[in-house]
Motif scaffolding. Structure first.
Motif, mmCIF file in Angstrom:
data_model
loop_
_atom_site.group_PDB
_atom_site.id
_atom_site.type_symbol
_atom_site.label_atom_id
_atom_site.label_comp_id
_atom_site.label_asym_id
_atom_site.label_seq_id
_atom_site.Cartn_x
_atom_site.Cartn_y
_atom_site.Cartn_z
ATOM 1 N N CYS A 147 4.831 -8.532 5.736
ATOM 2 C CA CYS A 147 5.249 -7.325 5.004
ATOM 3 C C CYS A 147 6.663 -7.512 4.451
ATOM 4 C CB CYS A 147 5.209 -6.117 5.930
ATOM 5 S SG CYS A 147 5.972 -4.682 5.153
ATOM 6 N N TYR B 211 -0.665 -6.639 2.888
ATOM 7 C CA TYR B 211 0.361 -7.263 3.733
ATOM 8 C C TYR B 211 0.141 -6.856 5.193
ATOM 9 C CZ TYR B 211 2.904 -8.339 -0.578
ATOM 10 O OH TYR B 211 3.261 -8.821 -1.803
ATOM 11 N N ILE C 65 7.048 2.886 8.839
ATOM 12 C CA ILE C 65 5.956 3.298 7.946
ATOM 13 C C ILE C 65 4.616 3.239 8.698
ATOM 14 C CG2 ILE C 65 4.734 2.716 5.786
ATOM 15 C CD1 ILE C 65 7.552 1.798 4.742
ATOM 16 N N HIS D 296 -0.849 4.027 5.956
ATOM 17 C CA HIS D 296 -0.814 3.094 4.830
ATOM 18 C C HIS D 296 -1.013 1.640 5.249
ATOM 19 C CE1 HIS D 296 0.200 6.249 2.125
ATOM 20 N NE2 HIS D 296 1.422 6.434 2.568
ATOM 21 N N ALA E 80 1.741 -5.509 8.491
ATOM 22 C CA ALA E 80 2.937 -4.812 8.965
ATOM 23 C C ALA E 80 3.575 -5.535 10.152
ATOM 24 C CB ALA E 80 2.577 -3.387 9.364
ATOM 25 N N ASN F 89 0.801 -1.225 0.000
ATOM 26 C CA ASN F 89 0.000 0.000 0.000
ATOM 27 C C ASN F 89 0.836 1.278 0.000
ATOM 28 O OD1 ASN F 89 -2.653 0.527 -0.264
ATOM 29 N ND2 ASN F 89 -3.086 0.690 1.921
ATOM 30 N N CYS F 90 1.881 1.278 0.835
ATOM 31 C CA CYS F 90 2.718 2.485 0.927
ATOM 32 C C CYS F 90 3.391 2.758 -0.414
ATOM 33 C CB CYS F 90 3.759 2.323 2.030
ATOM 34 S SG CYS F 90 4.742 0.815 1.872
HETATM 35 FE FE1 SF4 Z 1 3.921 -0.862 3.326
HETATM 36 FE FE2 SF4 Z 1 4.274 -3.144 4.677
HETATM 37 FE FE3 SF4 Z 1 2.759 -1.222 5.681
HETATM 38 FE FE4 SF4 Z 1 1.942 -2.606 3.560
HETATM 39 S S1 SF4 Z 1 2.293 -3.382 5.615
HETATM 40 S S2 SF4 Z 1 1.800 -0.400 3.832
HETATM 41 S S3 SF4 Z 1 3.863 -2.936 2.497
HETATM 42 S S4 SF4 Z 1 4.934 -1.106 5.291
#
Ligand code: SF4
Ligand code: FAD
Length: 514
Positions: free
Chosen positions: A459, A448, A436, A442, A450, A354-355
Motif C-alpha cells: 500500500c 494494494y 484507513i 476500503h 494494506a 480503493n480508498c
Molecule cells: Fe487505501 Fe491502501 Fe487500503 Fe488500498 S490498501 S484502500 S490504498 S489504504
C-alpha cells in the motif's frame, strides 16, 4: 431634502432569508444579485457547485420578490451583465440614480477587500452590514488567543459552549464531559441500517445549459433534471429535519467511519445550506439539543449530540476565526516546502487505491465527501506525497459544493496539509493504511495490500508515511505528539528503513499512475 434611493448588494453566499434587512421598509430600496464570471472563473469549480449557487440565488431572489421587494437580478448571459461586480454596480447607480449603496460583509478576504475598494470608488456613500449569520465576530478567535502561539480549538469550543449556554447544566458540561470524541471513532459495523441519502430532484437544466453555452470551465458530473442539493430554505429545512430523525441518532458513533456502501453515512450534508446561509447555525444546533432532551420517544445520547454540536459551534466558527486572524498570508504558507504536482487521478478517480478511488469518485459525482474522506484519505495522501498546498487548495476549493475560501483554506492548508506549521493542528493528520483499514471497508477489495509496507502491491500509504516522517524530521521531531512515531522509526532495523524509503521513492516516481 431629496429622498434617498438605496441599492443593496447580496452575494451568492449571503442567502439569509431571516436577515433584518428584509423586515424593513421596501420603499426606495432595491436589491441586486449577480451571476458573474469573476466568481465562476477564480478557480475551476465543480459544475454542481456553480449550478447550485446560481439555483439557490435565483430561488432567493424569487422569494424576495414574492415578499414585495424589488430585485435586479443579473443572469450570467444577460447582455447588460458586465461580468464584474464593480461594473454592474456602477452601471446600476448611473442608470437608476441611486443615492446610497449598502452591502453585507463578505466572508472571503478577496471579496471583502474588493468591496471595500468598490465602495470607496462609487459616486454615492456606502455602508457595510453584518450578515447576521455567525455566532462569533470576525476577530473573536484572534482576541481570545491574543499573544498565544497556538490557537487551541478545545479552549475556543468551551468558550463558545459557555457563551451560548449550549449543553451546559449548572455551569458544567452536560453529561459531565466537554468532549465525547473518544466515542466518535467507531467503524461502521452494520449494527444499524444506513439511511439512503436524502436528495432533491431539482431541475437546473437551464442553468447547466447556460453555464456550458457561456464557456465557463467546470468539471465533475451533474444530473441537471435531478439536482440533489437544497436550493431554497424549504428544502434546507427539510434536509435538516431528515437529518435529525434519521442520522443524528448515530452521527457521533460513526462520525469518523467510511464505507463503500454509502457516500454520506450519517453525516448531515448541511454544509451547502449553512455556507450559503439558507440555514442559521443555531437553527441546526437547537433542534439537535432538543433531541437529547425529548420527554417522549427515545432521547438521543449526549455523545451523538455533542459530536454534532462540536462541528458547528466549535470547528466551523473556529475555522472562520483563524481565517480572519491570519489573512492575508495564510494562503501562501507551505511549512514543508512541498512541491509535487497534484496527481491526475484527483480529477478522474482513475487509481487502483480503493480508498482514494471511492473518495474522489463520489466527489466528482456528488461534489461531496465527508470529513474523514477529505482529511484522512485525499488530504492525507496529498500531504504524504508532498503535493504543493496551492494545488491541494485549488482542488478542494473547486470540487466541493460547500467550498468557500474562509472555511476551505483553513481546513485544507491548515488542518489537512499542516502548511501553517501548526496554527490549527497540534500535529499533522497523517496515517498509514492502518487507520484507513481500521475505519473503513476500503482495504478489503483493494488492489494494494494494506498490510504490506514494501514490495509488489504494497500500500502506497505505508511507505509514504515513513518517508514523510523521515524527510520532515527536523521540523517535527520536537513535537511531543510525534515522539512515539519517531521512536518506532528509530527502533526499526536499518535495512527495513532503507527498504521503506526505496519503496516510497519508487512510488513517487510513478505518482501519477498509482
Ligand atoms: Fe487505501 Fe491502501 Fe487500503 Fe488500498 S490498501 S484502500 S490504498 S489504504
Ligand atoms: P457533518 O459531518 O454533518 O457536520 C455538520 C456541519 O459541521 C457541517 O455541515 C459543517 O458546517 C460543520 N463542520 C464540520 N467539520 C467542520 C470543519 N472542519 N470546519 C468547518 N465546519 C465544519 N467544510 C466546508 O464547509 N467547506 C469546505 O470547503 C471544506 N473543506 C474542507 C477541506 C478539507 C481538507 C477538510 C479536511 C475539511 C473541509 N471541510 C469543509 C470541513 C468538513 O469536511 C465539511 O464541513 C463537511 O464534510 C461537510 O459535510 P456535512 O455537512 O455532511 O458535515
Amino acid at each position: 431634502m431629496a429622498t434617498q434611493k438605496t441599492l443593496r448588494l447580496i452575494l451568492g453566499d449571503q442567502l439569509n432569508y431571516r436577515h433584518s434587512w428584509f423586515n424593513q421598509s421596501r420603499k426606495n430600496i432595491v436589491y441586486t444579485m449577480m451571476e458573474v464570471r469573476q466568481e465562476t472563473d477564480y478557480v475551476k469549480h465543480h459544475i454542481q457547485k456553480v449550478a447550485g449557487f446560481f439555483a439557490a440565488m435565483r430561488s432567493f431572489s424569487g422569494a424576495l420578490s414574492e415578499k414585495g421587494h424589488r430585485v435586479i437580478y443579473f443572469h450570467l448571459d444577460d447582455p447588460e451583465n458586465e461580468q464584474s461586480i464593480e461594473e454592474n454596480l456602477q452601471q446600476l447607480i448611473r442608470k437608476e440614480k441611486f443615492t446610497r449603496f449598502e452591502y453585507l460583509l463578505p466572508d472571503e478576504y478577496r471579496l471583502d477587500r474588493q468591496l471595500e475598494k468598490i465602495a470607496s470608488r462609487l459616486p454615492v456613500p456606502a455602508a457595510a452590514f453584518d450578515t447576521e449569520h455567525f455566532l462569533t465576530e470576525r476577530d473573536e478567535v484572534r482576541k481570545l488567543f491574543d499573544g498565544k502561539k497556538r490557537y487551541l480549538m478545545e479552549s475556543f469550543y468551551r468558550h463558545m459552549r459557555k457563551k451560548h449556554d449550549i449543553l451546559i447544566e449548572d455551569g458544567k458540561p452536560a453529561g459531565g464531559k466537554w468532549n465525547y470524541d473518544q466515542s466518535n471513532r467507531n467503524r461502521y459495523d452494520g449494527a444499524v441500517p444506513l439511511p439512503a441519502a436524502k436528495v432533491f430532484k431539482n431541475d437546473v437544466s437551464d442553468i447547466a445549459e447556460m453555464i456550458d453555452a457561456n464557456g465557463v470551465k467546470t468539471f465533475g458530473d451533474i444530473e441537471p433534471k435531478r439536482f440533489i442539493w437544497p436550493v431554497n430554505r424549504r428544502q434546507a429545512l427539510s434536509q435538516l429535519g431528515e437529518f435529525n430523525r434519521k442520522r443524528l441518532p448515530h452521527f457521533g458513533t460513526y462520525q469518523d467511519s467510511m464505507t463503500e456502501d454509502s457516500w454520506s453515512i450519517f453525516h448531515s450534508r448541511l454544509s451547502f445550506a449553512l455556507n450559503t446561509k439558507m440555514l442559521h447555525p443555531m437553527e441546526v444546533i437547537r433542534p439537535a439539543i432538543g433531541q437529547s432532551q425529548k420527554k417522549t420517544g427515545q432521547a438521543i445520547g449526549i455523545e451523538q449530540i455533542e459530536g454534532f454540536v462540536r462541528q458547528i459551534l466549535g470547528w466551523r466558527e473556529y475555522m472562520r476565526g483563524i481565517y480572519w486572524a491570519h489573512m492575508p498570508g495564510y494562503e501562501t504558507l507551505n511549512h514543508f516546502d512541498h512541491r509535487a504536482a497534484l496527481p491526475d487521478y484527483y480529477w478522474t478517480a482513475d487509481t487502483r487505491m480503493n480508498c482514494m478511488r471511492a473518495a474522489i469518485a463520489q466527489s466528482l459525482k456528488h461534489a461531496y465527501a465527508h470529513h474523514i474522506q477529505r482529511l484522512m484519505v485525499t488530504g492525507n495522501f496529498a500531504l504524504l506525497a508532498g503535493v504543493h498546498p496551492d494545488e491541494v487548495d485549488a482542488w478542494y476549493l473547486g470540487i466541493y459544493i460547500d467550498a468557500i475560501q474562509w472555511v476551505e483554506i483553513v481546513n485544507t492548508r491548515g488542518m489537512s496539509q499542516f502548511a501553517d506549521g501548526g496554527i490549527v493542528a497540534t500535529k499533522p493528520y497523517i496515517s498509514s493504511a492502518n487507520y484507513i483499514r481500521k475505519m473503513s471497508d476500503h482495504c478489503d477489495g483493494c488492489w494494494y495490500a494494506a498490510g504490506k509496507n514494501t514490495g509488489d502491491r504494497s500500500c502506497p500509504f505505508n511507505s509514504f508515511y515513513w518517508d514523510f516522517l523521515n524527510r520532515n524530521r527536523r521540523k517535527l521531531a520536537n513535537n511531543f505528539r510525534m515522539a512515539m512515531m519517531y521512536r518506532t522509526w528509530d527502533r526499526m532495523k536499518e535495512d527495513k528503513r532503507r527498504q521503506l524509503l526505496k519503496q516510497a521513492k519508487q512510488y513517487r516516481a510513478k505518482l501519477n499512475s498509482l
